[in-house]
Scaffold this motif. Structure first.
Motif, PDB file in Angstrom:
ATOM      1  N   ALA A  22     -17.314 -47.556  18.845  1.00 52.06           N
ATOM      2  CA  ALA A  22     -15.933 -47.373  18.404  1.00 52.06           C
ATOM      3  C   ALA A  22     -14.947 -47.885  19.449  1.00 52.06           C
ATOM      4  O   ALA A  22     -13.845 -48.331  19.099  1.00 52.06           O
ATOM      5  N   TRP A  23     -15.323 -47.840  20.712  1.00 53.24           N
ATOM      6  CA  TRP A  23     -14.444 -48.341  21.770  1.00 53.24           C
ATOM      7  C   TRP A  23     -14.112 -49.822  21.535  1.00 53.24           C
ATOM      8  O   TRP A  23     -12.995 -50.273  21.767  1.00 53.24           O
ATOM      9  N   PHE A  24     -15.098 -50.550  21.040  1.00 54.16           N
ATOM     10  CA  PHE A  24     -14.898 -51.983  20.800  1.00 54.16           C
ATOM     11  C   PHE A  24     -14.407 -52.261  19.371  1.00 54.16           C
ATOM     12  O   PHE A  24     -13.644 -53.192  19.143  1.00 54.16           O
ATOM     13  N   ALA A  25     -14.856 -51.441  18.415  1.00 50.60           N
ATOM     14  CA  ALA A  25     -14.494 -51.684  17.012  1.00 50.60           C
ATOM     15  C   ALA A  25     -13.032 -51.350  16.742  1.00 50.60           C
ATOM     16  O   ALA A  25     -12.406 -51.946  15.848  1.00 50.60           O
ATOM     17  N   TYR A  26     -12.475 -50.410  17.516  1.00 49.66           N
ATOM     18  CA  TYR A  26     -11.081 -50.003  17.342  1.00 49.66           C
ATOM     19  C   TYR A  26     -10.365 -50.171  18.685  1.00 49.66           C
ATOM     20  O   TYR A  26     -10.208 -49.198  19.445  1.00 49.66           O
ATOM     21  N   PRO A  27      -9.964 -51.395  19.002  1.00 50.84           N
ATOM     22  CA  PRO A  27      -9.447 -51.675  20.362  1.00 50.84           C
ATOM     23  C   PRO A  27      -8.168 -50.919  20.702  1.00 50.84           C
ATOM     24  O   PRO A  27      -7.867 -50.748  21.890  1.00 50.84           O
ATOM     25  N   GLU A  28      -7.419 -50.473  19.712  1.00 52.02           N
ATOM     26  CA  GLU A  28      -6.168 -49.771  20.030  1.00 52.02           C
ATOM     27  C   GLU A  28      -6.383 -48.273  20.231  1.00 52.02           C
ATOM     28  O   GLU A  28      -5.855 -47.668  21.160  1.00 52.02           O
ATOM     29  N   THR A  29      -7.142 -47.656  19.359  1.00 54.20           N
ATOM     30  CA  THR A  29      -7.347 -46.200  19.444  1.00 54.20           C
ATOM     31  C   THR A  29      -8.683 -45.824  20.062  1.00 54.20           C
ATOM     32  O   THR A  29      -8.871 -44.695  20.517  1.00 54.20           O
ATOM     33  N   HIS A  30      -9.644 -46.759  20.016  1.00 47.27           N
ATOM     34  CA  HIS A  30     -11.010 -46.536  20.515  1.00 47.27           C
ATOM     35  C   HIS A  30     -11.764 -45.465  19.731  1.00 47.27           C
ATOM     36  O   HIS A  30     -12.836 -45.018  20.158  1.00 47.27           O
ATOM     37  N   LEU A  31     -11.189 -45.040  18.636  1.00 50.88           N
ATOM     38  CA  LEU A  31     -11.856 -44.084  17.752  1.00 50.88           C
ATOM     39  C   LEU A  31     -11.524 -44.442  16.305  1.00 50.88           C
ATOM     40  O   LEU A  31     -10.444 -44.990  16.027  1.00 50.88           O
ATOM     41  N   PRO A  32     -12.418 -44.156  15.363  1.00 49.93           N
ATOM     42  CA  PRO A  32     -12.110 -44.456  13.956  1.00 49.93           C
ATOM     43  C   PRO A  32     -10.971 -43.576  13.458  1.00 49.93           C
ATOM     44  O   PRO A  32     -10.746 -42.469  13.981  1.00 49.93           O
ATOM     45  N   PRO A  33     -10.219 -44.034  12.466  1.00 52.89           N
ATOM     46  CA  PRO A  33      -9.124 -43.217  11.932  1.00 52.89           C
ATOM     47  C   PRO A  33      -9.643 -41.884  11.396  1.00 52.89           C
ATOM     48  O   PRO A  33     -10.670 -41.835  10.727  1.00 52.89           O
ATOM     49  N   GLY A  34      -8.909 -40.825  11.720  1.00 54.86           N
ATOM     50  CA  GLY A  34      -9.284 -39.500  11.239  1.00 54.86           C
ATOM     51  C   GLY A  34     -10.333 -38.810  12.071  1.00 54.86           C
ATOM     52  O   GLY A  34     -10.716 -37.667  11.767  1.00 54.86           O
ATOM     53  N   PHE A  35     -10.792 -39.462  13.131  1.00 57.03           N
ATOM     54  CA  PHE A  35     -11.856 -38.865  13.944  1.00 57.03           C
ATOM     55  C   PHE A  35     -11.387 -37.542  14.556  1.00 57.03           C
ATOM     56  O   PHE A  35     -10.299 -37.446  15.130  1.00 57.03           O
ATOM     57  N   GLY A  36     -12.227 -36.510  14.437  1.00 56.16           N
ATOM     58  CA  GLY A  36     -11.933 -35.220  15.052  1.00 56.16           C
ATOM     59  C   GLY A  36     -11.150 -34.267  14.183  1.00 56.16           C
ATOM     60  O   GLY A  36     -11.050 -33.081  14.516  1.00 56.16           O
ATOM     61  N   ILE A  37     -10.557 -34.766  13.087  1.00 58.03           N
ATOM     62  CA  ILE A  37      -9.857 -33.857  12.181  1.00 58.03           C
ATOM     63  C   ILE A  37     -10.901 -33.025  11.444  1.00 58.03           C
ATOM     64  O   ILE A  37     -11.784 -33.576  10.779  1.00 58.03           O
ATOM     65  N   PHE A  38     -10.794 -31.740  11.578  1.00 62.98           N
ATOM     66  CA  PHE A  38     -11.793 -30.872  10.961  1.00 62.98           C
ATOM     67  C   PHE A  38     -11.101 -29.783  10.140  1.00 62.98           C
ATOM     68  O   PHE A  38     -10.201 -29.110  10.634  1.00 62.98           O
TER      69      PHE A  38
END
Length: 384
Positions: A22-38
């Motif tokens: 994800a660090w490379f796939a999402y260069p701006e946030t380094h995480l996929p959208p919505g990651f960690g929302i539970f």
């Protein structure tokens, strides 16, 4: 310590690799959208229906159905089944579980009732009632043997493993950009803390329900022996492990074309490691020609999945009023069509089969790690 580390490192790597990707796939946030929302919410619009992919997947699943229906066409010898187990009286928890299931099922689907806020909490007691009813049915059909009667500690541990195991599985859903999500988890009638607690308790039901189905299917001798004498197929543990790790790494870059990795990758990792460590698992039996454990556990998850989907669907159709915070929907790319009294698309049900084996593999892996008993059947009990 060496055994502990030897078992743990692939699982730690399986958690770490998607974050690295994800660090490379999402260069701006380094995480996929919505990651960690539970609990997870919808984050994106996946590709729509694709006829070619739909037909290809349908053909694969049709072949699996033919294999299950006609195993003799695939090199299996159907043995004479053993005698049916002696029946016992239905235990008291069967009736308690049946009443709980019917009451909370009615409450969850009725939604506006004289019981007020109790409707928001119906999901978990309904499922634990169902687990008790299944266990009582097994007890009745299997001469007084069931998980609750003979292995209550195993059943209790399976609930704890279920909580951890579903978190592990849910974790990968973030990187697949939400094959499923929970639109009612922000309902204003409940605080976020209450919703989180409701989800944690709901997670405890997944593994026990699948295991109860597995013990139930094994009370049908013709079915239990149907896949016990087939081709001996020894899966390569190393290839499974490294193949699974590669898949969960690459899925971060291609979450939609590789959406199916959700159901295969973690299974390959756990099973591969168990095989490498010579720890018994369903694929050990398959290497000896006995495909029964793997296939019956897979069928157990799919049968249970029918109830998951049916009860979930009925708790939100029609859409108002909103009362089930545990309600979920799917956003599966390419094949999200044909919903028969379910949010799950028709072809998606087959995903329950590898998930069932994964649930068992995680249970066995944790049993090897912490030293608890992972046997489930009466025959296993006799073996000590």
């Amino acid at each position: 310590m060496q055994r502990f580390c030897g078992l743990v490192w692939p699982i730690v790597l399986s958690i770490t690799l998607p974050l690295v990707a994800a660090w490379f796939a999402y260069p701006e946030t380094h995480l996929p959208p919505g990651f960690g929302i539970f609990p997870p919410l919808v984050v994106d619009n996946p590709p729509g229906f694709n006829l070619v992919i739909f037909v290809a997947l349908a053909l694969i699943e049709a072949a699996i159905v033919f294999f299950l229906l006609f195993p003799q066409w695939f090199g299996f010898n159907i043995p004479t089944p053993p005698p049916k187990p002696v029946s016992a009286r239905f235990p008291v928890w069967f009736w308690i579980g049946t009443v709980l299931t019917l009451f909370f099922w009615w409450l969850m689907w009725k939604r506006v009732t004289p019981f007020g806020d109790l409707v928001y909490y119906a999901f978990t007691p309904m499922w634990w009632g169902f687990i008790l009813a299944l266990d009582g049915l097994v007890y009745h059909r299997n001469d007084g043997y069931s998980l609750l009667a003979a292995r209550p500690k195993t059943l209790l541990i399976s609930a704890v493993v279920s909580l951890t195991g579903w978190f592990y599985f849910e974790y990968f859903d973030y990187f697949a950009l939400g094959n499923w999500y929970y639109p009612n988890s922000t309902m204003p009638e409940l605080s976020h803390t209450s919703v989180v607690l409701l989800y944690l308790t709901a997670y405890t039901t997944v593994w026990p329900a699948i295991f109860e189905w597995y013990t139930l299917l094994n009370t049908f001798p013709r079915l239990a022996s149907r896949y016990s004498n087939g081709p001996k197929v020894a899966l390569p543990g190393g290839l499974l492990l490294w193949g699974g790790l590669f898949l969960i790494f690459i899925v971060v870059f291609f979450p939609y074309p590789l959406f199916w990795v959700m159901w295969i990758g973690p299974l390959a990792i756990f099973s591969g490691q168990l095989i490498r460590k010579n720890i018994w698992n369903p694929f050990t039996a398959m290497a000896e020609g006995n495909w029964g454990p793997a296939l019956l556990m897979a069928l157990s998850a799919m049968l249970n999945g029918f109830f998951w989907e049916l009860w979930n669907w009925g708790s939100a159709h029609p859409a108002q009023p909103v009362t089930n915070p545990n309600y979920w929907m799917y956003d599966i790319p390419y094949v999200n069509v044909i919903h028969i009294f379910a949010e799950m698309p028709l072809l998606g049900y087959m995903g329950y089969m590898p998930f069932g084996i994964l649930a068992w593999a995680i249970f066995i892996w944790l049993g090897a790690l912490f030293g608890f008993d992972t046997k489930l059947l009466k025959g296993d009990l006799d073996k000590g």
